[in-house]
Write a protein that holds these residues in place. Structure first.
Motif, short mmCIF file in Angstrom:
data_model
loop_
_atom_site.label_atom_id
_atom_site.label_comp_id
_atom_site.label_asym_id
_atom_site.label_seq_id
_atom_site.Cartn_x
_atom_site.Cartn_y
_atom_site.Cartn_z
N PRO A 71 -16.45 8.25 10.06
CA PRO A 71 -16.12 6.80 9.77
C PRO A 71 -16.11 5.70 10.87
N ARG A 72 -16.30 6.40 12.13
CA ARG A 72 -16.43 5.68 13.35
C ARG A 72 -17.98 5.29 13.40
N VAL A 73 -18.64 5.91 12.90
CA VAL A 73 -20.09 5.74 12.96
C VAL A 73 -20.61 4.96 11.71
N LEU A 74 -20.11 5.35 10.54
CA LEU A 74 -20.69 4.44 9.57
C LEU A 74 -19.83 3.58 8.84
N GLY A 75 -18.42 3.51 9.26
CA GLY A 75 -17.52 2.71 8.66
C GLY A 75 -16.89 3.57 7.43
N GLU A 76 -15.64 3.24 7.05
CA GLU A 76 -14.92 4.06 6.39
C GLU A 76 -15.61 4.24 4.95
N GLY A 77 -16.03 3.03 4.25
CA GLY A 77 -16.47 3.08 3.13
C GLY A 77 -17.83 3.95 2.84
N PHE A 125 -20.53 9.16 1.53
CA PHE A 125 -21.39 10.01 1.98
C PHE A 125 -20.66 11.60 1.93
N ALA A 126 -19.56 11.83 2.51
CA ALA A 126 -18.73 12.81 2.42
C ALA A 126 -18.30 13.36 1.03
N GLU A 139 -32.92 6.38 5.08
CA GLU A 139 -31.62 5.90 4.72
C GLU A 139 -30.57 6.25 5.78
N ALA A 140 -30.78 7.49 6.61
CA ALA A 140 -29.99 7.72 7.55
C ALA A 140 -29.91 6.75 8.69
N LEU A 141 -31.25 6.05 9.05
CA LEU A 141 -31.49 5.03 9.90
C LEU A 141 -30.60 3.81 9.53
N ARG A 142 -30.85 3.56 8.16
CA ARG A 142 -29.96 2.27 7.44
C ARG A 142 -28.53 2.43 7.48
N MET A 143 -28.07 3.71 7.59
CA MET A 143 -26.68 3.98 7.30
C MET A 143 -25.82 3.85 8.75
#
Length: 236
Positions: free
Chosen positions: A145-151, A156-157, A167-171
């Protein structure tokens, strides 16, 4: 198995996860060797990569199966992975992950502990443990969540899905997309070591992680106990 090589200038230490026949999955011994390879580094930059067609498949499922559903042993395994990830995160060196092929579960979590993540166009990313009753427990619930944001982290998880490099780059799972990720490590190594160390310490300052990791390891132990048969079935 972990291979270590330091360049002639001693500015870059290359650490290679070297079990290509197992997609570089990590056992207890492999995690211990990785910790040593990171901790002993005197170079200003560490470049972490996998050998063969994968970056890292995460925890060796055979090793997880050998825990026999024991909560305490499973918690110890999770805490070892967390400690290795912290060693990466807290290293005075800048740690660059060069990701080619799959990064799954604990392998993705080790990459998340790195300072810079660079993927090739063939790299893919996923946390598939939820599909058979587990989750990556090497600090992923703290860092994702620190990297992607909680949502995005929750989606993802919880989905267990795999994403490609674009998509990994976009996220934000990776910070760069390069055919040759090592070139990024080389460019960083040209910078002032002391300035990089200060920047890393300040940006990485996080004082609430220990409690979160303790709860994560406990939850992992509970799930290994509850899903021992499911883990065995994945190995069949």
């Amino acid at each position: 198995m972990i291979d270590v090589e330091t360049d002639a200038t001693r500015s870059i230490r290359t650490v290679t996860l070297a079990r290509p026949e197992a997609r570089n999955a990590l056992t207890v011994e492999g995690l211990a060797d990785l910790e040593t390879a990171i901790d002993d580094a005197e170079a200003s930059v560490i470049y972490l990569q996998g050998r063969g067609p994968a970056f890292c498949a995460g925890a060796d499922l055979a090793a997880v199966s050998d825990l026999d559903g024991d909560r305490e042993r499973a918690g110890e395994f999770a805490r070892l992975g967390q400690r290795v990830a912290r060693t990466i995160e807290e290293s005075p060196a800048v740690v660059v992950a060069g990701i080619d092929g799959p990064a799954r579960g604990g392998g993705l979590e080790l990459a998340l502990a790195c300072d810079v993540r660079v993927g090739t166009p063939d790299s893919t990313y996923g946390e598939p443990g939820v599909t058979f009753g587990l989750f990556g427990a090497w600090g992923g619930t703290v860092r994702l969540p620190r990297v992607l944001g909680e949502g995005d982290a929750l989606e993802f998880a919880l989905s267990g899905r795999t994403v490609d490099a674009e998509e990994a780059l976009r996220m934000g799972l990776i910070s760069r997309l390069e055919e040759e990720p090592r070139t990024v490590a080389e460019s960083i190594a040209a910078n002032a070591t002391d300035a990089m160390a200060v920047l890393k310490r300040r940006i990485r300052d996080d004082r609430e992680r220990a409690t979160q990791e303790r709860l994560e390891a406990q939850a992992f132990g509970d799930l290994v106990a509850a899903h021992a048969d499911d883990i065995d079935s994945v190995l069949e």
